[in-house]
Design an enzyme around this catalytic site. Structure first.
Site, PDB file in Angstrom:
ATOM      1  N   ARG A  91      -1.631  19.384  -0.273  1.00 52.23           N
ATOM      2  CA  ARG A  91      -1.098  19.280  -1.509  1.00 52.23           C
ATOM      3  C   ARG A  91      -1.656  20.385  -2.497  1.00 52.23           C
ATOM      4  NH1 ARG A  91       0.777  19.727  -5.952  1.00 52.23           N
ATOM      5  NH2 ARG A  91       1.375  18.075  -7.508  1.00 52.23           N
ATOM      6  N   HIS A  94      -3.668  22.066  -8.258  1.00 56.46           N
ATOM      7  CA  HIS A  94      -2.895  21.750  -9.360  1.00 56.46           C
ATOM      8  C   HIS A  94      -3.501  20.917 -10.388  1.00 56.46           C
ATOM      9  CE1 HIS A  94      -2.591  17.936  -7.109  1.00 56.46           C
ATOM     10  NE2 HIS A  94      -2.198  17.414  -8.297  1.00 56.46           N
ATOM     11  N   HIS A  96      -2.630  18.144 -14.192  1.00 54.06           N
ATOM     12  CA  HIS A  96      -1.447  17.657 -14.876  1.00 54.06           C
ATOM     13  C   HIS A  96      -1.891  16.932 -16.214  1.00 54.06           C
ATOM     14  CE1 HIS A  96      -2.922  14.710 -11.989  1.00 54.06           C
ATOM     15  NE2 HIS A  96      -2.286  15.374 -11.158  1.00 54.06           N
ATOM     16  N   GLU A 100      -4.807  10.573 -12.606  1.00 54.52           N
ATOM     17  CA  GLU A 100      -4.352  10.333 -11.380  1.00 54.52           C
ATOM     18  C   GLU A 100      -5.386   9.328 -10.769  1.00 54.52           C
ATOM     19  OE1 GLU A 100      -3.047  13.475  -8.932  1.00 54.52           O
ATOM     20  OE2 GLU A 100      -4.407  12.807  -7.387  1.00 54.52           O
ATOM     21  N   HIS A 139      -7.466  19.792  -9.011  1.00 56.26           N
ATOM     22  CA  HIS A 139      -7.794  19.277  -7.714  1.00 56.26           C
ATOM     23  C   HIS A 139      -6.743  19.643  -6.669  1.00 56.26           C
ATOM     24  CE1 HIS A 139      -5.161  16.602 -10.109  1.00 56.26           C
ATOM     25  NE2 HIS A 139      -4.545  16.339  -8.977  1.00 56.26           N
ATOM     26  N   GLU A 161       5.923  13.751 -10.278  1.00 61.04           N
ATOM     27  CA  GLU A 161       4.962  14.625  -9.186  1.00 61.04           C
ATOM     28  C   GLU A 161       5.640  16.004  -9.121  1.00 61.04           C
ATOM     29  OE1 GLU A 161       2.306  14.119  -7.743  1.00 61.04           O
ATOM     30  OE2 GLU A 161       2.613  15.637  -5.976  1.00 61.04           O
TER      31      GLU A 161
HETATM   32 MN    MN Z   1      -2.589  15.363  -8.898  1.00 59.49          MN
END
Ligand code: MN
Ligand code: MN
Length: 378
Positions: A91, A94, A96, A100, A139, A161
């Site tokens: 993943r 990124h 945000h 999280e 992360h 997401e």
């Molecule tokens: Mn994340």
């Protein structure tokens, strides 16, 4: 399956058979919605949404689906993501706006985090382990040899997401001359960066943790972003167990959690949370929950593996195991500490005459009232 098979919406003298059309599979999974207890009353919003009804985004070696405010309007304060990453699958790096919280469901996940002070965290997490990545902190996640599946909870129901800030997109949308100046190399060196997101993509399974850690500075963050909660012993009660992970044991977190196991015949006792909404994810078993609100509103929902439940702050509820196998459920709260008011304890600590004056309880019930944490009863 004929229309006469399965359960019918009849309770005593109330109701009538349902000759169809009907979705019998959903009726059988939601008996307390189809045939509500007599005590249900009034209108409460829907407090259940299954991940099975969430759009699944299939990517190169993994998938992700989300239950946000758009799928589940009651869950204004939190959103959830269920993600699968195959062996080595990444993943993308990124960040945000939301914090999280994560809970590993299957396999092994490697999390990388870098903090504002240049500290770094690289760790492998097993089922039952958790992380908390604060707002704005960059992360990435990678599946190890056995791949991984995990749950993410964000502290805003509006999270998506599909709308995170991605390393590929940040680079792709910066003039090459700026990239060149920023990194102190010629612009031509950025000719091959991706034009759009990678999001979820295959990579070789990374080296063992010790090897990867030895290649980078040994500078862990002062407060860990991960907690190996799989190694924390739960507290045992008469009807099951509860594991609490909040800021007392995991100082970095702004979301607290209970991991609850309810034995067949057991029940998470009647209670409410004075300062937090409760976001639920059911891992296994069959459960029901009634949520009570003013005035005289009560609605009962059924839950099973993969379902999300939600309880708005201060509303009364219980979780009853109605199956023959254990119920395992994750509760996530949008507060740093897990706190609840137990109905039993409240009444036990109220003058008995005052309690009797309200409820006309007989001696048997009055003697059953006792203070102390019962949490999961039978
Ligand atoms: Mn994340
Ligand atoms: Mn609760």
């Amino acid at each position: 399956m004929t229309n006469e098979a399965g359960i019918q919406p009849i309770r005593g003298t109330r109701g009538a058979n349902d000759p169809g059309p009907r979705n019998q599979i959903l009726d059988l999974q939601n008996p307390d919605v189809f045939i509500p207890p007599e005590t249900d009353n009034g209108s409460l919003p829907n407090l259940k949404f299954p991940f099975a009804l969430a759009h699944n985004r299939l990517e190169d070696g993994g998938w992700a689906r989300e239950v946000t405010l758009r799928e589940f309007p009651a869950s204004k304060s939190m959103a959830g993501v269920n993600m699968r990453l195959g062996p080595g699958v990444v993943r993308e790096l990124h960040w945000h706006k939301e914090a999280e919280w994560a809970y590993i469901l299957q396999g092994t996940a490697r999390l990388t985090v870098v903090d504002p002070d240049g500290n770094l965290s690289i760790d492998d997490l097993k089922p039952g382990d958790m992380w908390l990545v604060p707002s704005g902190i960059p992360h990435s996640i990678q599946g190890m040899e056995d791949g991984t599946e995990f749950l993410l909870v964000f502290d805003d129901g509006n999270f998506s997401e599909n709308e995170t800030l991605l390393i590929t997109e940040y680079m792709a949308h910066t003039p090459p001359s700026v990239l060149a100046k920023n990194f102190g190399v010629d612009a031509e060196h950025f000719a091959n960066i991706p034009k759009s997101e990678k999001y979820i993509f295959r990579q070789p399974v990374p080296q063992p943790l010790e090897v990867v850690r030895s290649q980078l500075p040994d500078s862990p963050p002062p407060q860990p972003y991960v907690v190996h909660a799989s190694k924390i012993e739960p507290t045992k009660y008469s009807g099951g167990t509860v594991k609490t992970v909040d800021s007392r044991t995991f100082p970095v977190t702004n979301l607290s959690a209970l991991i609850i196991e309810i034995e067949p015949g057991g029940m998470r006792e009647m209670h409410w949370h004075p300062d937090a909404d409760e976001w639920q994810y059911y891992i296994e078993g069959e459960a029901r929950m009634t949520v009570f609100d003013a005035t005289s509103k009560a609605r009962t929902f059924n839950y099973r593996a993969g379902d999300v439940g939600f309880v708005p702050k201060t509303l009364g509820h219980y979780i009853e195991n109605i199956g023959s196998t254990p119920v395992r459920v994750v509760n996530v709260f949008n507060s740093r500490l897990c706190t609840d008011i137990s109905l039993n304890q409240w009444l036990a600590l109220t003058p008995p005459e005052l309690v009797r004056g309200h409820l006309n309880l007989d001696d048997t019930v009055m003697k059953a009232l006792r203070p102390g944490v019962r949490a999961v009863v039978r």
